[in-house]
Structures are given as structure tokens and as C-alpha cells.
Design a protein around this motif. Structure first.
Motif, mmCIF file in Angstrom:
data_model
loop_
_atom_site.group_PDB
_atom_site.id
_atom_site.type_symbol
_atom_site.label_atom_id
_atom_site.label_comp_id
_atom_site.label_asym_id
_atom_site.label_seq_id
_atom_site.Cartn_x
_atom_site.Cartn_y
_atom_site.Cartn_z
ATOM 1 N N PRO A 1 0.809 -1.222 0.000
ATOM 2 C CA PRO A 1 0.000 0.000 0.000
ATOM 3 C C PRO A 1 0.843 1.273 0.000
ATOM 4 C CG PRO A 1 -0.822 -1.595 1.605
ATOM 5 C CD PRO A 1 0.503 -2.100 1.142
ATOM 6 N N ALA A 2 1.963 1.264 0.727
ATOM 7 C CA ALA A 2 2.778 2.474 0.829
ATOM 8 C C ALA A 2 3.338 2.892 -0.521
ATOM 9 C CB ALA A 2 3.916 2.249 1.827
ATOM 10 N N GLY A 3 3.728 1.921 -1.344
ATOM 11 C CA GLY A 3 4.307 2.241 -2.644
ATOM 12 C C GLY A 3 3.316 2.202 -3.791
ATOM 13 N N GLY A 4 2.053 1.874 -3.508
ATOM 14 C CA GLY A 4 1.058 1.787 -4.559
ATOM 15 C C GLY A 4 1.369 0.702 -5.568
ATOM 16 N N ARG A 5 1.905 -0.430 -5.081
ATOM 17 C CA ARG A 5 2.298 -1.517 -5.966
ATOM 18 C C ARG A 5 1.553 -2.806 -5.619
ATOM 19 N NH1 ARG A 5 6.947 0.610 -3.773
ATOM 20 N NH2 ARG A 5 8.387 1.690 -5.192
ATOM 21 N N ARG A 6 1.319 -3.613 -6.650
ATOM 22 C CA ARG A 6 0.861 -4.982 -6.462
ATOM 23 C C ARG A 6 1.597 -5.850 -7.477
ATOM 24 N NH1 ARG A 6 -3.744 -8.081 -4.659
ATOM 25 N NH2 ARG A 6 -3.870 -10.021 -5.853
ATOM 26 N N VAL A 7 2.122 -6.973 -6.993
ATOM 27 C CA VAL A 7 2.802 -7.951 -7.835
ATOM 28 C C VAL A 7 2.090 -9.281 -7.669
ATOM 29 C CG1 VAL A 7 4.943 -9.233 -8.207
ATOM 30 C CG2 VAL A 7 5.042 -6.818 -7.626
ATOM 31 N N THR A 8 1.742 -9.929 -8.789
ATOM 32 C CA THR A 8 1.140 -11.259 -8.747
ATOM 33 C C THR A 8 1.999 -12.204 -9.568
ATOM 34 O OG1 THR A 8 -1.073 -10.290 -8.570
ATOM 35 C CG2 THR A 8 -0.925 -12.627 -9.160
ATOM 36 N N VAL A 9 2.442 -13.293 -8.940
ATOM 37 C CA VAL A 9 3.298 -14.276 -9.599
ATOM 38 C C VAL A 9 2.467 -15.508 -9.907
ATOM 39 C CG1 VAL A 9 5.409 -15.658 -9.422
ATOM 40 C CG2 VAL A 9 5.298 -13.401 -8.345
ATOM 41 N N ASP A 10 2.354 -15.847 -11.182
ATOM 42 C CA ASP A 10 1.615 -17.030 -11.616
ATOM 43 C C ASP A 10 2.463 -18.266 -11.360
ATOM 44 O OD1 ASP A 10 0.018 -18.901 -12.982
ATOM 45 O OD2 ASP A 10 0.994 -18.447 -14.887
ATOM 46 N N LEU A 11 1.921 -19.241 -10.623
ATOM 47 C CA LEU A 11 2.660 -20.446 -10.240
ATOM 48 C C LEU A 11 2.079 -21.700 -10.891
ATOM 49 C CD1 LEU A 11 2.947 -19.630 -6.412
ATOM 50 C CD2 LEU A 11 4.716 -19.289 -8.163
ATOM 51 N N SER A 12 1.361 -21.545 -11.995
ATOM 52 C CA SER A 12 0.656 -22.681 -12.574
ATOM 53 C C SER A 12 1.591 -23.773 -13.082
ATOM 54 C CB SER A 12 -0.269 -22.210 -13.700
ATOM 55 O OG SER A 12 0.449 -21.517 -14.701
ATOM 56 N N GLU A 13 2.857 -23.461 -13.389
ATOM 57 C CA GLU A 13 3.819 -24.463 -13.843
ATOM 58 C C GLU A 13 4.821 -24.841 -12.761
ATOM 59 O OE1 GLU A 13 5.684 -23.457 -17.630
ATOM 60 O OE2 GLU A 13 4.096 -21.992 -17.991
ATOM 61 N N CYS A 14 4.638 -24.310 -11.576
ATOM 62 C CA CYS A 14 5.687 -24.347 -10.552
ATOM 63 C C CYS A 14 5.300 -25.258 -9.386
ATOM 64 C CB CYS A 14 5.911 -22.926 -10.060
ATOM 65 S SG CYS A 14 7.162 -22.783 -8.804
ATOM 66 N N PRO A 15 6.157 -26.222 -8.995
ATOM 67 C CA PRO A 15 5.800 -27.122 -7.899
ATOM 68 C C PRO A 15 6.064 -26.569 -6.506
ATOM 69 C CG PRO A 15 7.875 -27.813 -8.891
ATOM 70 C CD PRO A 15 7.373 -26.655 -9.706
ATOM 71 N N PHE A 16 7.037 -25.645 -6.373
ATOM 72 C CA PHE A 16 7.429 -25.153 -5.051
ATOM 73 C C PHE A 16 7.559 -23.640 -5.061
ATOM 74 C CE2 PHE A 16 9.473 -29.334 -5.657
ATOM 75 C CZ PHE A 16 8.832 -30.049 -4.656
ATOM 76 N N LEU A 17 7.362 -23.062 -3.885
ATOM 77 C CA LEU A 17 7.470 -21.622 -3.692
ATOM 78 C C LEU A 17 8.276 -21.359 -2.428
ATOM 79 C CD1 LEU A 17 6.556 -18.642 -4.213
ATOM 80 C CD2 LEU A 17 4.562 -19.156 -2.777
ATOM 81 N N THR A 18 9.241 -20.444 -2.527
ATOM 82 C CA THR A 18 9.966 -19.977 -1.342
ATOM 83 C C THR A 18 9.603 -18.524 -1.089
ATOM 84 O OG1 THR A 18 11.833 -21.460 -1.751
ATOM 85 C CG2 THR A 18 12.221 -19.622 -0.276
ATOM 86 N N LEU A 19 9.259 -18.209 0.147
ATOM 87 C CA LEU A 19 9.012 -16.834 0.581
ATOM 88 C C LEU A 19 10.103 -16.454 1.566
ATOM 89 C CD1 LEU A 19 5.158 -17.081 1.179
ATOM 90 C CD2 LEU A 19 6.303 -15.987 -0.767
ATOM 91 N N TRP A 20 10.719 -15.284 1.352
ATOM 92 C CA TRP A 20 11.840 -14.887 2.211
ATOM 93 C C TRP A 20 11.956 -13.372 2.267
ATOM 94 C CZ3 TRP A 20 16.727 -12.559 0.862
ATOM 95 C CH2 TRP A 20 17.625 -12.482 1.944
ATOM 96 N N SER A 21 12.377 -12.875 3.417
ATOM 97 C CA SER A 21 12.781 -11.487 3.577
ATOM 98 C C SER A 21 13.917 -11.469 4.584
ATOM 99 C CB SER A 21 11.619 -10.622 4.065
ATOM 100 O OG SER A 21 12.046 -9.286 4.274
ATOM 101 N N ASP A 22 14.733 -10.427 4.560
ATOM 102 C CA ASP A 22 15.839 -10.370 5.520
ATOM 103 C C ASP A 22 15.416 -9.789 6.858
ATOM 104 O OD1 ASP A 22 15.553 -7.694 4.938
ATOM 105 O OD2 ASP A 22 17.638 -7.376 4.322
ATOM 106 N N GLY A 23 14.148 -9.391 6.985
ATOM 107 C CA GLY A 23 13.651 -8.865 8.248
ATOM 108 C C GLY A 23 13.848 -7.376 8.420
ATOM 109 N N ARG A 24 14.547 -6.733 7.480
ATOM 110 C CA ARG A 24 14.744 -5.290 7.586
ATOM 111 C C ARG A 24 13.550 -4.512 7.039
ATOM 112 N NH1 ARG A 24 19.802 -7.466 6.483
ATOM 113 N NH2 ARG A 24 21.417 -6.881 7.982
ATOM 114 N N GLY A 25 12.673 -5.211 6.319
ATOM 115 C CA GLY A 25 11.391 -4.617 5.992
ATOM 116 C C GLY A 25 11.275 -3.887 4.676
#
Length: 308
Positions: free
Chosen positions: A238-262
């Protein structure tokens, strides 16, 4: 569609711009890594979507990449080594691609195509005769498709690979952003210390924001994507006015990660998983993809971006 080559801060960058949709993609020839993904706002300004969008020099601290290409294996090898059909492989995080300088891409009407083949890497890095083409295609609606095309040129041997992309998407803050998944039954692979423990947990998700605290993302979440139903992951900033959608229809696995700095969240489509703490042979790694002799493997995903 407009293509140009830029040299900046010691890097050679390929820039593909679709003025009609207001989308621009910049790729470094080091690692064939996307370094900038931009959309033109309603006010006519270019807005970046990737972590450190457009910056080339490394920061003093923190994760310095934008969208690391992972292959011919991904995540980590236990102790930086593994055994593949009795032969040792040694390499760092995410495989050999990220450290290779690619030649000029093949440029089509709407895409950049990068190629790597034996001779560009050593037998110690990967022992089989397998080539890879990485295609980045801009689509008319502002989408960006990444496609991996492997060719196994071994006459009588299967080849084993794992691969994916490690894009970090820019956010204003970790607290205010939303990571969303569609309803479905997911499986979470536990990986303390970045290696699989062998333990998994089922996740029944009703849809919407992910069913775990975002402040745990520095430990990474490895998720098996359901084989039925909707298959995507979205990041709302919301702060940056952005939305990203990643299509995973061909993908078996997903990794979600952040370094915690935000300031970013990684949404990583993956074809494979890291080593177990009790390491298995390379060809027996969980999620490893097998390509028959003389055969090919082609997989990909699409990123949709929106901005206000």
C-alpha cells in the motif's frame, strides 16, 4: 519495443522497453540477473518494483541482489558440496549461474534470450552436457514472463537439475505489506538452518493473507504448491502503490523470504528444494527435475505488476 545496451558501474545491462504498456526490464549480463522492473504510472513517472531497483553497486550490508537466477541447483548444498553419480560437485549458494558472465542475448521482438552451455562452466560445477536458455519476455499487458529451457545432450544418461528465480520485490514496510495466496491445501517443508529436516506440516488455507507471521520470513518458508485450483502468490504494497502477482501454474514449489529489515519480500518460484541435513545424493534431492537423454525441459512463470 525498444532495446538498448547500457554500461554502468562496471556492468553491462540489456534494457528492453515496451512503451505501449509502459513496462521496462533491465538485465545484467552477470548472472543474467534482472536488476530493474519498472512500470510507468498514470502521472508518467517510472516506478521500480525490484529490490534496489536499478542500483548496481553493492550495499555495505544486507542482501545486495535483485532477482538471482538459481541453477543448475538452488538454495544450498550441505557443506558446499554434493555427490552426483559418484562425482563431486562443489559450488556456492544457488548454483553456478549467478557467477557467470553471459554473452550478448538473442533479442527478439519482445524478449531477451540468454544461453549457457558446457564450456561456460566446469565439470566440477556441473558434470552433464546440459544447455540452458533463459528467456525474459515482456507481455503487452505489463506482464513479464521468465522461461527456462534445458536441453540434455547426453546420449544415454538422464540429467538432473533444479532451478528457479529469486526476485525480491520492493515494499514500504514488512508490517504494512500483504503476502496473499489463494485457498488451498499447501505443504510446508521445515528447513532449520536452511536445510530440510524431513519434517513437513500441512497448511489448509482459506485464501487471502498468508497464514503465518511475516516476521518469520527471515527463516524462509518453503511451500509445495497445490496441483489443483488457483496457483499464484501476490504481494500488495500500500505504501508504494504496488501490487505484484506471480503465476505459479507451472511451478511445484514456492519460497518466501525477507531479511527482516522490511524493505523487500522475495517470491521465488522453484523447481526443486535444498539439501536435507542428512544429505542425499544430488540425483535423489527432493524435487529434483529429471531430463531424459536427448530430451528437453521447459518451464516458466509470469509476473503481473500494477501501480497507482
Amino acid at each position: 519495443m525498444h532495446y538498448e545496451i547500457i554500461e554502468r558501474d562496471g556492468a553491462v545491462l540489456d534494457v528492453l522497453t515496451d512503451e505501449a504498456s509502459g513496462t521496462r526490464l533491465t538485465v545484467s549480463r552477470l548472472g543474467a540477473e534482472p536488476t530493474s522492473l519498472q512500470r510507468r504510472t498514470s502521472a508518467g513517472e517510472w516506478r521500480g518494483f525490484l529490490h534496489r531497483d536499478g542500483l548496481i553497486t553493492l550495499p555495505l550490508t544486507g542482501w545486495g541482489n535483485h532477482a538471482t537466477v538459481m541453477g543448475y541447483y538452488l538454495h544450498r548444498l550441505k557443506g558446499g558440496r554434493t555427490i552426483y553419480r559418484g562425482q563431486e560437485i562443489k559450488d556456492g549458494n544457488h548454483g553456478l549461474i549467478r557467477r557467470k558472465t553471459f554473452g550478448a542475448p538473442r533479442v527478439t521482438a519482445d524478449a531477451l534470450v540468454y544461453r549457457i552451455a558446457p564450456g561456460d562452466f566446469t565439470k566440477e560445477e556441473y558434470p552433464c552436457d546440459v544447455t540452458l536458455e533463459i528467456t525474459y519476455q515482456l507481455q503487452g499487458d505489463g506482464g513479464w514472463r521468465t522461461e527456462f529451457r534445458f536441453e540434455n545432450r547426453e546420449p544415454s544418461l538422464d540429467a538432473h537439475v533444479s532451478f528457479g528465480l529469486h526476485p525480491g520485490f520492493m515494499i514500504g514496510s514488512l508490517a504494512d505489506c500483504r503476502v496473499e495466496l489463494p485457498a488451498g491445501d499447501y505443504r510446508h517443508f521445515l528447513a532449520p538452518g536452511d536445510f530440510l529436516s524431513g519434517e513437513t506440516r500441512p497448511i489448509h488455507h482459506a485464501g487471502g493473507e498468508v497464514p503465518f507471521p511475516k516476521d518469520t520470513l527471515p527463516g524462509s518458508y518453503l511451500i509445495e504448491v497445490p496441483t489443483t485450483g488457483e496457483r499464484w502468490c501476490a504481494l500488495v504494497d500500500p505504501a508504494g502503490g504496488r501490487r505484484v502477482t506471480v503465476d505459479l501454474s507451472e511451478c511445484p514449489f514456492l519460497t518466501l523470504w525477507s531479511d527482516g529489515r522490511g524493505n523487500f519480500v522475495c517470491i521465488e518460484p522453484c523447481w526443486g528444494l535444498p539439501d536435507h541435513h542428512e544429505q542425499r545424493a544430488f540425483e535423489d534431492k527432493l524435487g529434483i527435475q529429471k531430463i531424459g537423454p536427448g530430451q528437453g525441459l521447459q518451464r516458466g512463470f509470469t509476473v503481473r505488476t500494477e501501480c497507482t
